[in-house]
Design a protein around this motif. Structure first.
Motif, PDB file in Angstrom:
ATOM      1  N   ASN A  31      34.902  38.891  46.222  1.00 14.82           N
ATOM      2  CA  ASN A  31      35.414  39.196  44.893  1.00 14.82           C
ATOM      3  C   ASN A  31      36.365  38.088  44.440  1.00 14.82           C
ATOM      4  O   ASN A  31      37.527  38.039  44.854  1.00 14.82           O
ATOM      5  CB  ASN A  31      36.129  40.546  44.916  1.00 14.82           C
ATOM      6  CG  ASN A  31      36.626  40.956  43.544  1.00 14.82           C
ATOM      7  OD1 ASN A  31      36.411  40.251  42.553  1.00 14.82           O
ATOM      8  ND2 ASN A  31      37.298  42.090  43.479  1.00 14.82           N
ATOM      9  N   THR A  33      37.770  37.629  41.667  1.00 12.79           N
ATOM     10  CA  THR A  33      38.830  38.025  40.748  1.00 12.79           C
ATOM     11  C   THR A  33      40.175  38.163  41.460  1.00 12.79           C
ATOM     12  O   THR A  33      41.226  38.194  40.810  1.00 12.79           O
ATOM     13  CB  THR A  33      38.476  39.354  40.052  1.00 12.79           C
ATOM     14  OG1 THR A  33      38.374  40.397  41.039  1.00 12.79           O
ATOM     15  CG2 THR A  33      37.153  39.238  39.309  1.00 12.79           C
ATOM     16  N   LYS A  34      40.135  38.231  42.790  1.00  8.13           N
ATOM     17  CA  LYS A  34      41.372  38.338  43.567  1.00  8.13           C
ATOM     18  C   LYS A  34      41.953  36.957  43.874  1.00  8.13           C
ATOM     19  O   LYS A  34      42.977  36.845  44.540  1.00  8.13           O
ATOM     20  CB  LYS A  34      41.114  39.102  44.862  1.00  8.13           C
ATOM     21  CG  LYS A  34      40.553  40.502  44.644  1.00  8.13           C
ATOM     22  CD  LYS A  34      40.282  41.211  45.944  1.00  8.13           C
ATOM     23  CE  LYS A  34      41.562  41.592  46.640  1.00  8.13           C
ATOM     24  NZ  LYS A  34      41.307  42.423  47.847  1.00  8.13           N
ATOM     25  N   CYS A  35      41.270  35.903  43.419  1.00  5.57           N
ATOM     26  CA  CYS A  35      41.712  34.533  43.686  1.00  5.57           C
ATOM     27  C   CYS A  35      42.044  33.846  42.358  1.00  5.57           C
ATOM     28  O   CYS A  35      41.311  34.011  41.376  1.00  5.57           O
ATOM     29  CB  CYS A  35      40.615  33.751  44.409  1.00  5.57           C
ATOM     30  SG  CYS A  35      39.887  34.628  45.823  1.00  5.57           S
ATOM     31  N   ASN A  36      43.108  33.084  42.341  1.00  3.64           N
ATOM     32  CA  ASN A  36      43.535  32.391  41.126  1.00  3.64           C
ATOM     33  C   ASN A  36      43.226  30.911  41.242  1.00  3.64           C
ATOM     34  O   ASN A  36      43.755  30.222  42.123  1.00  3.64           O
ATOM     35  CB  ASN A  36      45.034  32.606  40.892  1.00  3.64           C
ATOM     36  CG  ASN A  36      45.378  34.058  40.646  1.00  3.64           C
ATOM     37  OD1 ASN A  36      44.637  34.777  39.964  1.00  3.64           O
ATOM     38  ND2 ASN A  36      46.488  34.510  41.219  1.00  3.64           N
ATOM     39  N   CYS A  75      43.643  36.924  48.455  1.00  2.00           N
ATOM     40  CA  CYS A  75      42.264  36.574  48.118  1.00  2.00           C
ATOM     41  C   CYS A  75      41.401  36.677  49.368  1.00  2.00           C
ATOM     42  O   CYS A  75      40.236  37.060  49.301  1.00  2.00           O
ATOM     43  CB  CYS A  75      42.230  35.153  47.561  1.00  2.00           C
ATOM     44  SG  CYS A  75      40.566  34.474  47.368  1.00  2.00           S
TER      45      CYS A  75
END
Length: 318
Positions: A31, A33-36, A75
């Motif tokens: 996923n 979306t958990k990483c920037n 993440c």
């Protein structure tokens, strides 16, 4: 005649519900979306064997990695040895979510697996081990089972350690043997063992080809069965193996219980060029390009291996 047994690991994934994840992330295994993007990778460790390594890595590369104490912020969630007592405890943990965004460090030995055994259907079904969508770091998994670009193959640690007195040897010095192998063989249908049988049976016993095998099935009843040629050293000590590694241009590194073996790292330590079968996955494949460091031989060409390496020019070897 010798029969080589093949398998299709990806075709069998459905039997044990392991997702076929990919590096393209077209399947729901990671996923993002958990990483920037543009920020250090936030990593949570469950404890155990990964804590010290992660602390070291984050201190060395603070711009790339950041250790977080809250799993909800991470993440990537890393599971190491001794973090959980059982697979059940892991899969019942709050943030498991069938392994999504998880990485299993030393997956080949966690929860009782053997380091040189393949992580495949037998491991999963017989031992009831399934890491779901988590990425794995197997020591001995072949190209039929590993999810390339998603799982990270790592190397087996060498059992033989080179003595410091050999550190100054010229890497390009003349070596007595063109190609060598020494090890045990078993009357097993597993293809990794069959490569050793083929070498023992069919390699030409020329002066610069050394093949030394012990049949384990015969040891208890008849003593050790040896296949030797007249040029071989009859010393059975560890120093014989050491000298073989140091005096071979190429060293055959067939698998044992899996496609990998301790000989791969040992050959590199001795300055020999590892010769591996086509299904072998070197450490950190495909991120590291090993094409200039190893020789691959098709399983059906193991019988011709001495002739194949004899055709490699000295310039290419160096």
């Amino acid at each position: 005649a010798t029969t080589i047994f093949y398998h299709d690991g990806h075709g069998n994934y459905a039997n044990h519900n392991t997702p076929i994840c990919s590096a393209t992330l077209t399947r729901p295994c990671f996923n993002l979306t958990k990483c920037n993007k543009g920020e250090p990778l936030k990593i949570f460790s469950y404890g155990g064997s990964t804590d010290t390594l992660l602390d070291f890595a984050t201190k060395q590369h603070p711009d790339l990695l950041r250790k977080v104490e809250n799993a909800d912020e991470a993440c990537l969630l890393v599971v190491g040895l001794n973090a959980f007592q059982s697979l059940h405890d892991l899969t019942q943990s709050e943030h498991w979510n069938n392994g999504e965004n998880h990485y299993i460090y030393q997956s080949s030995i966690i929860f009782g697996s053997h380091g040189d055994r393949p992580f495949n259907d037998k491991t999963i079904n017989d031992r009831n081990i399934n890491f779901g969508m988590a990425a794995m770091s197997p020591w001995s998994s072949d190209d039929a089972y590993i999810r390339q670009g998603f799982d990270t193959p790592v190397g087996l640690y060498p059992l033989w350690k080179k003595d410091e007195k050999y550190n100054n040897l010229d890497l390009h010095r003349w070596r007595r043997y063109l190609v060598s192998f020494k090890g045990n063989i078993y009357p097993d249908e597993q293809r990794s063992w069959q490569h050793r049988w083929i070498a023992s049976e069919y390699w030409d016993h020329e002066e610069d080809v050394h093949i030394d095998t012990t049949c384990e099935a015969s040891r208890n009843f008849f003593g050790a069965l040896r296949v030797r040629n007249k040029y071989d050293n009859t010393d059975d000590s560890d120093s014989d193996y050491e000298q073989l590694l140091l005096n071979s241009t190429f060293f055959f590194c067939p698998g044992g219980g899996g496609t990998n073996s301790f000989r791969f790292a040992e050959a590199l330590q001795g300055g020999a060029i590892p010769v591996v079968t086509g299904d072998f996955l070197p450490p950190f494949h495909p991120e590291i390009d090993w094409s200039g460091c190893i020789v691959r031989v098709s399983e059906v060409r193991v019988v011709d291996l001495p002739r194949i390496v004899r055709e490699i020019s000295e310039d290419d070897i160096q």
